[in-house]
Design a protein around this motif. Structure first.
Motif, PDB file in Angstrom:
ATOM      1  N   ASN A   1      -4.207  -5.010  -4.200  1.00 61.77           N
ATOM      2  CA  ASN A   1      -5.119  -5.124  -3.071  1.00 61.77           C
ATOM      3  C   ASN A   1      -6.434  -4.426  -3.413  1.00 61.77           C
ATOM      4  OD1 ASN A   1      -4.924  -2.309  -2.462  1.00 61.77           O
ATOM      5  ND2 ASN A   1      -3.100  -2.664  -1.206  1.00 61.77           N
ATOM      6  N   ALA A   2      -7.409  -4.524  -2.536  1.00 62.64           N
ATOM      7  CA  ALA A   2      -8.749  -4.014  -2.831  1.00 62.64           C
ATOM      8  C   ALA A   2      -8.739  -2.511  -3.097  1.00 62.64           C
ATOM      9  CB  ALA A   2      -9.695  -4.347  -1.678  1.00 62.64           C
ATOM     10  N   LYS A   3      -7.965  -1.771  -2.323  1.00 63.94           N
ATOM     11  CA  LYS A   3      -7.905  -0.321  -2.494  1.00 63.94           C
ATOM     12  C   LYS A   3      -7.270   0.042  -3.829  1.00 63.94           C
ATOM     13  CE  LYS A   3      -6.369   3.914  -0.184  1.00 63.94           C
ATOM     14  NZ  LYS A   3      -5.657   4.476   1.007  1.00 63.94           N
ATOM     15  N   GLN A   4      -6.205  -0.642  -4.189  1.00 60.55           N
ATOM     16  CA  GLN A   4      -5.530  -0.378  -5.456  1.00 60.55           C
ATOM     17  C   GLN A   4      -6.430  -0.737  -6.642  1.00 60.55           C
ATOM     18  OE1 GLN A   4      -2.165  -2.865  -4.726  1.00 60.55           O
ATOM     19  NE2 GLN A   4      -0.935  -1.235  -3.793  1.00 60.55           N
ATOM     20  N   SER A   5      -7.124  -1.852  -6.517  1.00 58.69           N
ATOM     21  CA  SER A   5      -8.040  -2.274  -7.575  1.00 58.69           C
ATOM     22  C   SER A   5      -9.160  -1.255  -7.762  1.00 58.69           C
ATOM     23  CB  SER A   5      -8.627  -3.644  -7.237  1.00 58.69           C
ATOM     24  OG  SER A   5      -9.462  -4.102  -8.275  1.00 58.69           O
ATOM     25  N   LYS A   6      -9.643  -0.697  -6.668  1.00 53.84           N
ATOM     26  CA  LYS A   6     -10.695   0.315  -6.740  1.00 53.84           C
ATOM     27  C   LYS A   6     -10.202   1.562  -7.461  1.00 53.84           C
ATOM     28  CE  LYS A   6     -13.767   3.147  -3.888  1.00 53.84           C
ATOM     29  NZ  LYS A   6     -14.144   3.549  -2.508  1.00 53.84           N
ATOM     30  N   VAL A   7      -8.975   1.986  -7.160  1.00 49.76           N
ATOM     31  CA  VAL A   7      -8.393   3.157  -7.824  1.00 49.76           C
ATOM     32  C   VAL A   7      -8.280   2.909  -9.328  1.00 49.76           C
ATOM     33  CG1 VAL A   7      -6.276   4.521  -8.085  1.00 49.76           C
ATOM     34  CG2 VAL A   7      -7.157   4.005  -5.806  1.00 49.76           C
ATOM     35  N   LEU A   8      -7.859   1.715  -9.694  1.00 51.62           N
ATOM     36  CA  LEU A   8      -7.714   1.376 -11.109  1.00 51.62           C
ATOM     37  C   LEU A   8      -9.066   1.423 -11.819  1.00 51.62           C
ATOM     38  CD1 LEU A   8      -5.633   0.436 -13.239  1.00 51.62           C
ATOM     39  CD2 LEU A   8      -6.251  -1.910 -12.639  1.00 51.62           C
TER      40      LEU A   8
ATOM     41  N   GLY B   1      11.423   1.598  -9.245  1.00 52.52           N
ATOM     42  CA  GLY B   1      12.600   2.456  -9.299  1.00 52.52           C
ATOM     43  C   GLY B   1      12.229   3.909  -9.541  1.00 52.52           C
ATOM     44  N   GLU B   2      12.833   4.505 -10.562  1.00 50.72           N
ATOM     45  CA  GLU B   2      12.571   5.908 -10.879  1.00 50.72           C
ATOM     46  C   GLU B   2      11.310   6.096 -11.716  1.00 50.72           C
ATOM     47  OE1 GLU B   2      16.035   7.469 -12.789  1.00 50.72           O
ATOM     48  OE2 GLU B   2      16.991   7.978 -10.890  1.00 50.72           O
ATOM     49  N   TYR B   3      10.663   5.006 -12.065  1.00 53.08           N
ATOM     50  CA  TYR B   3       9.499   5.091 -12.949  1.00 53.08           C
ATOM     51  C   TYR B   3       8.201   4.960 -12.160  1.00 53.08           C
ATOM     52  CZ  TYR B   3      13.156   4.304 -16.388  1.00 53.08           C
ATOM     53  OH  TYR B   3      14.299   4.408 -17.137  1.00 53.08           O
ATOM     54  N   ILE B   4       7.115   5.433 -12.751  1.00 50.64           N
ATOM     55  CA  ILE B   4       5.803   5.331 -12.121  1.00 50.64           C
ATOM     56  C   ILE B   4       5.177   3.975 -12.413  1.00 50.64           C
ATOM     57  CG2 ILE B   4       3.453   6.282 -12.126  1.00 50.64           C
ATOM     58  CD1 ILE B   4       4.727   9.037 -12.642  1.00 50.64           C
ATOM     59  N   ALA B   5       5.456   3.454 -13.603  1.00 50.92           N
ATOM     60  CA  ALA B   5       4.933   2.148 -14.011  1.00 50.92           C
ATOM     61  C   ALA B   5       5.886   1.544 -15.028  1.00 50.92           C
ATOM     62  CB  ALA B   5       3.535   2.288 -14.599  1.00 50.92           C
TER      63      ALA B   5
ATOM     64  N   PHE C   1       1.968   5.766  -8.559  1.00 50.15           N
ATOM     65  CA  PHE C   1       0.808   5.717  -9.456  1.00 50.15           C
ATOM     66  C   PHE C   1      -0.483   6.010  -8.702  1.00 50.15           C
ATOM     67  CE2 PHE C   1      -2.792   3.370 -11.225  1.00 50.15           C
ATOM     68  CZ  PHE C   1      -2.809   3.829 -12.534  1.00 50.15           C
ATOM     69  N   PHE C   2      -0.606   5.478  -7.508  1.00 43.00           N
ATOM     70  CA  PHE C   2      -1.853   5.582  -6.753  1.00 43.00           C
ATOM     71  C   PHE C   2      -2.012   6.936  -6.063  1.00 43.00           C
ATOM     72  CE2 PHE C   2      -0.817   1.131  -7.252  1.00 43.00           C
ATOM     73  CZ  PHE C   2      -2.001   0.641  -7.773  1.00 43.00           C
ATOM     74  N   SER C   3      -0.984   7.781  -6.166  1.00 44.00           N
ATOM     75  CA  SER C   3      -1.075   9.142  -5.637  1.00 44.00           C
ATOM     76  C   SER C   3      -1.417  10.154  -6.724  1.00 44.00           C
ATOM     77  CB  SER C   3       0.257   9.538  -4.978  1.00 44.00           C
ATOM     78  OG  SER C   3       0.563   8.678  -3.904  1.00 44.00           O
ATOM     79  N   LEU C   4      -1.434   9.707  -7.968  1.00 40.41           N
ATOM     80  CA  LEU C   4      -1.729  10.606  -9.084  1.00 40.41           C
ATOM     81  C   LEU C   4      -3.219  10.910  -9.157  1.00 40.41           C
ATOM     82  CD1 LEU C   4       0.402   8.918 -11.910  1.00 40.41           C
ATOM     83  CD2 LEU C   4       1.027  10.919 -10.541  1.00 40.41           C
ATOM     84  N   ASN C   5      -3.547  12.027  -9.812  1.00 42.94           N
ATOM     85  CA  ASN C   5      -4.959  12.291 -10.079  1.00 42.94           C
ATOM     86  C   ASN C   5      -5.431  11.371 -11.197  1.00 42.94           C
ATOM     87  OD1 ASN C   5      -4.617  13.593 -12.748  1.00 42.94           O
ATOM     88  ND2 ASN C   5      -3.677  15.257 -11.598  1.00 42.94           N
TER      89      ASN C   5
ATOM     90  N   ASP D   1       6.226  13.727 -11.785  1.00 40.85           N
ATOM     91  CA  ASP D   1       7.162  13.506 -10.681  1.00 40.85           C
ATOM     92  C   ASP D   1       8.464  14.236 -10.995  1.00 40.85           C
ATOM     93  OD1 ASP D   1       8.836  12.648  -8.673  1.00 40.85           O
ATOM     94  OD2 ASP D   1       8.204  10.557  -8.777  1.00 40.85           O
ATOM     95  N   TRP D   2       8.717  15.341 -10.312  1.00 45.11           N
ATOM     96  CA  TRP D   2       9.904  16.152 -10.590  1.00 45.11           C
ATOM     97  C   TRP D   2      11.199  15.441 -10.212  1.00 45.11           C
ATOM     98  CZ3 TRP D   2       9.376  22.119  -9.663  1.00 45.11           C
ATOM     99  CH2 TRP D   2       8.342  22.617 -10.469  1.00 45.11           C
ATOM    100  N   LYS D   3      11.112  14.397  -9.423  1.00 45.86           N
ATOM    101  CA  LYS D   3      12.332  13.671  -9.037  1.00 45.86           C
ATOM    102  C   LYS D   3      12.862  12.822 -10.190  1.00 45.86           C
ATOM    103  CE  LYS D   3      10.592  11.526  -5.459  1.00 45.86           C
ATOM    104  NZ  LYS D   3       9.211  12.062  -5.505  1.00 45.86           N
ATOM    105  N   ILE D   4      12.023  12.594 -11.199  1.00 42.58           N
ATOM    106  CA  ILE D   4      12.438  11.803 -12.360  1.00 42.58           C
ATOM    107  C   ILE D   4      13.126  12.729 -13.359  1.00 42.58           C
ATOM    108  CG2 ILE D   4      11.635  10.400 -14.295  1.00 42.58           C
ATOM    109  CD1 ILE D   4       9.300   9.502 -12.544  1.00 42.58           C
TER     110      ILE D   4
END
Length: 214
Positions: free
Chosen positions: A38-45, A103-107, A120-124, A160-163
């Protein structure tokens, strides 16, 4: 002449070629297909790549002999440290981005397509680049696939400490795989002062810990 093209067509082709060359030389990023974001995700990328392209070599902030002994960047990428060149390196390997459950992965990478999870979109911006750099390495063939981490692997995942990598395919057995190249990149950031040495060392050690050596 029968085989000649109209003059205006020749001029059009020449103009098109010049525009393409100027576009490439200008350093403007050439982004992969983002139609499934989406537009917001594309902007982050795009902001992630814009940040990466600001990272260029400057005065080395560490002892020169230490730098020469530990740097691996040029031997891996075949060019000197440059955010602009690294941006092109990533984008030449990732053809499409999409969003969905990872799943348990970021990407996740598959056949030129990188599936980005919600995390992914919450990362710095630096961690986003590390993820993209890591996934882009998978495009270079099966030699850069992951191996199972030891059952007693106790290192935390810094993003991500949950991984929990122990007993899962989350390690490498080659020095220039997904984790080796992110470590090499982080070393340059510390050497050139983009990260303080404490943070650079912690981040570097976290990445290189995933490279399992016999």
């Amino acid at each position: 002449m029968v085989d000649s093209k109209p003059l205006f067509e020749l001029y059009s082709q020449k103009t098109f070629f010049i525009v393409i060359v100027l576009y490439w030389l200008s350093g403007v990023a050439l982004y992969s297909d983002e139609s499934k974001l989406n537009a917001k995700q594309s902007k982050v990328l795009k902001e992630s790549f814009s940040y990466l392209e600001t990272l260029e070599p400057k005065r080395i902030r560490i002892d020169k002999s230490t730098y020469n002994r530990l740097t691996q960047f040029e031997s891996i990428f075949k060019f000197g440290f440059s955010g602009k060149k690294l941006s092109r390196w990533i984008q030449s390997r990732i053809k499409k981005y999409s969003f969905g459950s990872t799943g348990e992965y970021i990407a996740m990478y598959h056949d030129g397509d990188v599936l980005l999870g919600r995390a992914f979109f919450s990362l710095n911006r630096l961690d986003r680049i590390l993820v993209l750099l890591h996934e882009a390495r998978h495009a270079d063939g099966k030699n850069y696939g992951h191996v199972v981490c030891p059952e007693n692997f106790q290192f935390l995942n810094p993003r991500d400490w949950k991984i929990h990598p122990a007993g899962k395919k989350g390690c490498d057995d080659v020095p220039d795989g997904g984790y080796g190249i992110t470590a090499a990149f982080l070393f340059e950031l510390g050497a050139f002062g983009y990260l303080n040495q404490t943070e650079a060392a912690h981040r570097y050690n976290s990445e290189i810990s995933r490279v399992i050596r016999d």
